[in-house]
Design a protein around this motif. Structure first.
Motif, mmCIF file in Angstrom:
data_model
loop_
_atom_site.group_PDB
_atom_site.id
_atom_site.type_symbol
_atom_site.label_atom_id
_atom_site.label_comp_id
_atom_site.label_asym_id
_atom_site.label_seq_id
_atom_site.Cartn_x
_atom_site.Cartn_y
_atom_site.Cartn_z
ATOM 1 N N ALA A 26 0.840 -1.201 0.000
ATOM 2 C CA ALA A 26 0.000 0.000 0.000
ATOM 3 C C ALA A 26 0.872 1.246 0.000
ATOM 4 O O ALA A 26 1.876 1.310 0.717
ATOM 5 N N ILE A 27 0.469 2.201 -0.810
ATOM 6 C CA ILE A 27 1.020 3.557 -0.733
ATOM 7 C C ILE A 27 0.142 4.295 0.265
ATOM 8 O O ILE A 27 -1.032 4.538 0.007
ATOM 9 N N VAL A 28 0.709 4.616 1.426
ATOM 10 C CA VAL A 28 -0.097 5.089 2.557
ATOM 11 C C VAL A 28 -0.024 6.597 2.773
ATOM 12 O O VAL A 28 -0.712 7.124 3.644
ATOM 13 N N GLY A 29 0.794 7.302 2.038
ATOM 14 C CA GLY A 29 0.896 8.742 2.215
ATOM 15 C C GLY A 29 1.960 9.308 1.298
ATOM 16 O O GLY A 29 2.735 8.554 0.698
ATOM 17 N N VAL A 30 1.981 10.643 1.226
ATOM 18 C CA VAL A 30 0.972 11.548 1.706
ATOM 19 C C VAL A 30 0.291 12.212 0.517
ATOM 20 O O VAL A 30 0.855 12.261 -0.574
ATOM 21 N N GLN A 31 -0.899 12.720 0.759
ATOM 22 C CA GLN A 31 -1.653 13.363 -0.305
ATOM 23 C C GLN A 31 -0.888 14.554 -0.871
ATOM 24 O O GLN A 31 -0.193 15.266 -0.141
ATOM 25 N N ALA A 84 -0.575 -7.152 -5.880
ATOM 26 C CA ALA A 84 -1.597 -6.115 -6.040
ATOM 27 C C ALA A 84 -1.461 -5.115 -4.910
ATOM 28 O O ALA A 84 -1.107 -5.481 -3.776
ATOM 29 N N GLY A 85 -1.764 -3.870 -5.217
ATOM 30 C CA GLY A 85 -1.584 -2.824 -4.217
ATOM 31 C C GLY A 85 -2.776 -1.891 -4.105
ATOM 32 O O GLY A 85 -3.690 -1.882 -4.921
ATOM 33 N N ASP A 86 -2.711 -1.100 -3.081
ATOM 34 C CA ASP A 86 -3.688 -0.066 -2.751
ATOM 35 C C ASP A 86 -2.896 1.235 -2.674
ATOM 36 O O ASP A 86 -1.725 1.228 -2.265
ATOM 37 N N ALA A 87 -3.492 2.346 -3.074
ATOM 38 C CA ALA A 87 -2.809 3.637 -2.965
ATOM 39 C C ALA A 87 -3.779 4.644 -2.376
ATOM 40 O O ALA A 87 -4.465 5.371 -3.092
ATOM 41 N N THR A 88 -3.851 4.668 -1.052
ATOM 42 C CA THR A 88 -4.753 5.554 -0.325
ATOM 43 C C THR A 88 -3.916 6.432 0.599
ATOM 44 O O THR A 88 -3.539 6.014 1.703
ATOM 45 N N ASP A 105 -2.412 -7.481 7.842
ATOM 46 C CA ASP A 105 -1.169 -8.139 7.417
ATOM 47 C C ASP A 105 0.023 -7.438 8.052
ATOM 48 O O ASP A 105 0.450 -6.384 7.585
ATOM 49 N N PRO A 106 0.583 -8.001 9.127
ATOM 50 C CA PRO A 106 1.754 -7.379 9.760
ATOM 51 C C PRO A 106 2.960 -7.298 8.839
ATOM 52 O O PRO A 106 3.892 -6.524 9.112
ATOM 53 N N GLY A 107 2.962 -8.082 7.757
ATOM 54 C CA GLY A 107 4.082 -8.068 6.820
ATOM 55 C C GLY A 107 3.859 -7.179 5.614
ATOM 56 O O GLY A 107 4.645 -7.236 4.654
ATOM 57 N N MET A 108 2.826 -6.361 5.640
ATOM 58 C CA MET A 108 2.484 -5.509 4.504
ATOM 59 C C MET A 108 3.679 -4.642 4.113
ATOM 60 O O MET A 108 4.379 -4.083 4.968
ATOM 61 N N LYS A 109 3.917 -4.530 2.799
ATOM 62 C CA LYS A 109 4.941 -3.617 2.290
ATOM 63 C C LYS A 109 4.301 -2.248 2.103
ATOM 64 O O LYS A 109 3.192 -2.136 1.537
ATOM 65 N N LEU A 110 4.993 -1.206 2.562
ATOM 66 C CA LEU A 110 4.407 0.130 2.634
ATOM 67 C C LEU A 110 5.298 1.149 1.934
ATOM 68 O O LEU A 110 6.524 1.115 2.067
ATOM 69 N N LEU A 111 4.671 2.064 1.220
ATOM 70 C CA LEU A 111 5.380 3.125 0.530
ATOM 71 C C LEU A 111 4.757 4.459 0.934
ATOM 72 O O LEU A 111 3.534 4.550 1.139
ATOM 73 N N ALA A 112 5.593 5.471 1.038
ATOM 74 C CA ALA A 112 5.083 6.806 1.348
ATOM 75 C C ALA A 112 5.994 7.848 0.728
ATOM 76 O O ALA A 112 7.221 7.725 0.769
#
Length: 299
Positions: A26-31, A84-88, A105-112
């Motif tokens: 997931a891309i979690v930030g920032v707007q 597959a990813g989410d971008a919120t 998912d504690p192993g989630m890959k995160l981008l910001a």
């Protein structure tokens, strides 16, 4: 296209798909920091599943968070697609969202991706004003929202939109947000990007992203879309130098925390330069307001 329509298109495609993939990054930030551009490039990778809804908003919305149903937190897949990813970009900011992701998912890959906080806030204001003419002029928005802290817990049945739209300045408290998120997810699960670095060398950022996701690097790199550009003319007056100086003071300590936690080079950020006395606040104010096309009268 409205969020509801994009969601309906995604769910219809999911129902018809022979194969689907659970969300694993997931891309979690920032707007207003290039998240749309980063995501649109990533889904051009042959192994990344995309779709009509960039922002799934799954962890923002009212649902039974005691026993959440993750069955539609997936994307349709075809061919060699394997992730597959989410971008919120509201996830990093919104109360409880990162905790919900951790339970999923504690192993989630995160981008910001991160951008100078005042520059980001002014761009956020411009977006909201374009959507809604009744959104306050920039000086009033600073007076109304400029001293807001990060919000506390919200009710599980609360809709996210009012809080997200009324948070142009609290969203720039990156240090506090990242500190909270790193307590849940270790640094090795993150890719942190500086906005100007994304614009300057998107291929290097994509290499780091595919490395994080365990994918081969792009054989042919997509071009950087210029989706982050906002309007160059906006209604209303520019804020006073005193108001902008208050924002600089507001962010100063948090930016120091953010620099320490992220390891990103933010020395070129105007707010950081103003906080350290390297850039005069009137120059900072005029530089950003000129970019928005705000009137100089009464300034």
């Amino acid at each position: 296209m409205p969020i509801y329509e994009r969601r309906q298109r995604r769910l219809a495609a999911l129902a018809e798909a022979e194969r689907s993939l659970p969300i694993s990054f997931a891309i979690v930030g920032v707007q207003k920091a290039g998240t749309s551009s980063l995501y649109s490039m990533l889904v051009k990778h042959r192994q990344v599943a995309g779709g009509p809804q960039k922002e799934l908003r799954f962890f923002l919305e009212p649902r039974d968070w005691g026993q959440p149903d993750y069955s539609d937190y997936r994307r349709p897949a075809r061919g060699p697609q394997s992730v597959a990813g989410d971008a919120t970009p509201g996830y990093l900011f919104y109360p409880g969202a990162m905790e919900r992701i951790h339970r999923y998912d504690p192993g989630m890959k995160l981008l910001a991706s991160f951008r100078d906080p005042i520059e980001r806030a002014f761009s956020h204001w411009s977006m909201e004003r374009r959507r809604n003419e009744s959104y306050p002029d920039l000086p009033e928005a600073i007076e109304r929202y400029g001293s807001d802290e990060l919000p506390g817990p919200v009710a599980a049945d609360a809709g996210p939109t009012p809080l997200l739209r009324g948070s142009p300045f609290a969203r720039g408290l990156y240090g506090a947000q990242l500190e909270r998120a790193l307590a849940l997810f270790p640094a090795e699960q993150w890719l942190l990007v500086e906005f100007r670095a994304l614009l300057r060398d998107p291929r290097a950022v994509l290499d780091r992203a595919t490395d994080l996701l365990g994918l081969p690097r792009f054989a042919s790199y997509p071009a950087l879309p210029r989706r982050m550009a906002g309007p160059t003319t906006n209604p209303g007056p520019r804020p006073s130098v005193v108001a902008v100086e208050g924002l600089v003071r507001r962010y100063a300590d948090d930016l120091s925390l953010f620099a320490d936690l992220s390891g990103l080079d933010i020395s070129a950020w105007p707010t950081r330069q103003a906080a350290e006395g390297q850039l005069a606040v009137p120059e900072l104010r005029d530089r950003l307001c000129d970019r928005l096309g705000l009137s100089r009268s009464g300034s």
